[in-house]
Design an enzyme around this catalytic site. Structure first.
Site, mmCIF file in Angstrom:
data_model
loop_
_atom_site.group_PDB
_atom_site.id
_atom_site.type_symbol
_atom_site.label_atom_id
_atom_site.label_comp_id
_atom_site.label_asym_id
_atom_site.label_seq_id
_atom_site.Cartn_x
_atom_site.Cartn_y
_atom_site.Cartn_z
ATOM 1 N N ASP A 190 0.805 -1.225 0.000
ATOM 2 C CA ASP A 190 0.000 0.000 0.000
ATOM 3 C C ASP A 190 0.842 1.282 0.000
ATOM 4 O O ASP A 190 0.312 2.357 -0.283
ATOM 5 C CB ASP A 190 -0.920 0.039 1.234
ATOM 6 C CG ASP A 190 -1.823 -1.175 1.329
ATOM 7 O OD1 ASP A 190 -2.093 -1.784 0.284
ATOM 8 O OD2 ASP A 190 -2.245 -1.511 2.457
ATOM 9 N N GLU A 248 -9.482 0.760 -3.848
ATOM 10 C CA GLU A 248 -10.563 0.116 -3.084
ATOM 11 C C GLU A 248 -11.176 1.053 -2.045
ATOM 12 O O GLU A 248 -12.315 0.881 -1.632
ATOM 13 C CB GLU A 248 -10.049 -1.165 -2.407
ATOM 14 C CG GLU A 248 -8.943 -0.935 -1.383
ATOM 15 C CD GLU A 248 -8.413 -2.228 -0.758
ATOM 16 O OE1 GLU A 248 -8.910 -3.317 -1.080
ATOM 17 O OE2 GLU A 248 -7.475 -2.133 0.062
HETATM 18 O O1 F6P Z 1 -2.404 -3.847 3.520
HETATM 19 C C1 F6P Z 1 -2.235 -4.679 2.426
HETATM 20 C C2 F6P Z 1 -3.561 -5.121 1.889
HETATM 21 O O2 F6P Z 1 -3.316 -5.967 0.794
HETATM 22 C C3 F6P Z 1 -4.543 -4.004 1.533
HETATM 23 O O3 F6P Z 1 -4.236 -3.372 0.329
HETATM 24 C C4 F6P Z 1 -5.856 -4.743 1.552
HETATM 25 O O4 F6P Z 1 -6.933 -3.884 1.827
HETATM 26 C C5 F6P Z 1 -5.658 -5.723 2.674
HETATM 27 O O5 F6P Z 1 -4.257 -5.884 2.858
HETATM 28 C C6 F6P Z 1 -6.253 -7.085 2.415
HETATM 29 O O6 F6P Z 1 -6.008 -7.865 3.530
HETATM 30 P P1 F6P Z 1 -6.382 -9.398 3.656
HETATM 31 O O7 F6P Z 1 -5.381 -10.162 2.847
HETATM 32 O O8 F6P Z 1 -6.267 -9.670 5.104
HETATM 33 O O9 F6P Z 1 -7.771 -9.540 3.121
#
Ligand code: F6P
Length: 355
Positions: free
Chosen positions: A133, A227
């Site tokens: 991110d 998102e």
């Molecule tokens: O922080 C990294 C990230 O990939 C974000 O971009 C995303 O919102 C989140 O983690 C998704 O997390 P998880 O793999 O726990 O669903």
């Protein structure tokens, strides 16, 4: 010196390159003993550790994921398997009992927040900033971000050709949580016509206007959407998935929301693609391998110099560091006047706001 290494939170490309660089630097330069802690802080709670030597980290620079494993929810201050009890004193006692002089903790803001609290109990830690991110404070770049941007750019390139063939509006939803870094950089690199990021809420009428104008001329429109993007006055779109982390809310699905909003106003078909975890997996780019190697090496040097409880950072192209306390639970969003936004606007890219 006996040093423990762990990777916490979500994975990202480049984690193994950091583990490798820290381990090799510590062994080659300081004859240190290196201990891998499995599955983030869970390995300290469940007492799962293993020795790392040069051999065990060899041939991992190009490998995605983390050879140590990671965990999103293992917080010693609020342990999920003990009704949220604080078992941090037991964890600290364990760290001492296995003779660790210090630890290298590789993670994002949540992991750094836990690391910071552990340092307050007398454990020495050096942090390394990871996340696709790029939303960690005080570092220009986190490793993993460049790889994610490359993946999203390739996806936009692919969507562009099919969008053009069918005269469609294609929306690509990127990750990034509450920051728009991935959508902005990949959107620019992938030639998106519209880039929607949380930092600049969009107006639906303006996105419709851009799509209609392009339908009359170029026939197709490519939209890169973070998102966490929102319509002006609207709320973020959360996915029904409850994550296994200290923050159970997960963003996701905003591209489908926008598709539903746009379709009634457009003659062209509108399609949405959610790229998801494809952005987090796989081989790190050369940039991320180099950054991860520099971070890992810097962490080893900081340990040897006794510079503890700090996070390694990239500051104006130089490796630097800041106190862990300054990054814990803080998010670096895109400044609303960021130079790349200005360049995008100059290229005729819309951020969904009236010009
Ligand atoms: O922080 C990294 C990230 O990939 C974000 O971009 C995303 O919102 C989140 O983690 C998704 O997390 P998880 O793999 O726990 O669903």
């Amino acid at each position: 010196m006996r040093v423990g290494i762990l990777t916490g939170g979500g994975d990202c490309p480049g984690l193994n390159a950091v583990i490798r660089a820290t381990t090799k630097s510590l062994i080659h330069q300081y004859c240190a003993e290196v201990i891998g802690i499995e599955d983030g802080f869970l390995g300290l709670i469940e007492r799962r550790i293993r020795p790392l030597d040069v051999q065990s980290v060899s041939e991992t620079i190009a490998l995605g994921g983390t050879i140590l494993g990671t965990h999103n929810r293992a917080n010693p201050f609020q342990y999920f398997a003990a009704n949220g009890a604080d078992i941090s004193d037991e964890v600290v006692a364990y760290v001492r009992s296995i003779g660790l002089d210090a630890m290298v903790v590789i993670g994002g803001d949540g992991t750094m927040s836990i690391a910071h609290r552990i340092t307050q109990k007398g454990i020495f830690i050096v942090g390394c900033p990871k996340t696709i991110d790029n939303d960690l404070m005080h570092t220009d770049r986190t490793f993993g971000f460049d790889t994610a941007v490359s993946t999203v750019t390739e996806a936009l390139d692919r969507l562009q050709t099919t969008a053009k063939s069918h005269g469609r509006v294609m929306i690509l939803e990127t990750m990034g949580r509450y920051a728009g870094w991935i959508a902005l950089e990949a959107g620019v690199a992938g030639g998106a016509d519209v880039i929607l990021i949380p930092e600049r809420p969009y107006q639906l009428e303006e996105v419709i206007r851009v799509c209609q104008k392009r339908a009359a001329q170029q026939k197709f429109t490519l939209i890169a959407m973070a998102e966490g993007a929102t319509m002006r006055g609207g709320a973020m779109t959360f996915s029904p998935i409850q994550a296994d982390s200290h923050d159970p809310l997960r963003l996701g699905g905003v591209a489908h929301v926008l598709r539903e909003q746009l379709q009634p106003h457009l003659a062209s078909e509108v399609r949405a693609t959610v790229l998801g975890h494809v952005q987090r997996g796989g081989t790190p780019t050369a940039f991320d391998r180099i950054l991860a190697t520099q971070f890992g090496h810097a962490a080893a040097e900081m340990l040897a110099e006794g510079q503890f409880n700090r996070l390694v950072t990239l500051n104006s192209n130089r490796i630097d560091s800041v106190p862990l306390a300054e990054v814990a639970e803080r998010v670096k969003t895109v400044p609303t006047d960021h130079p790349l936004l200005k360049a995008a606007w100059a290229m005729g890219v819309s951020t969904g706001e009236p010009v």
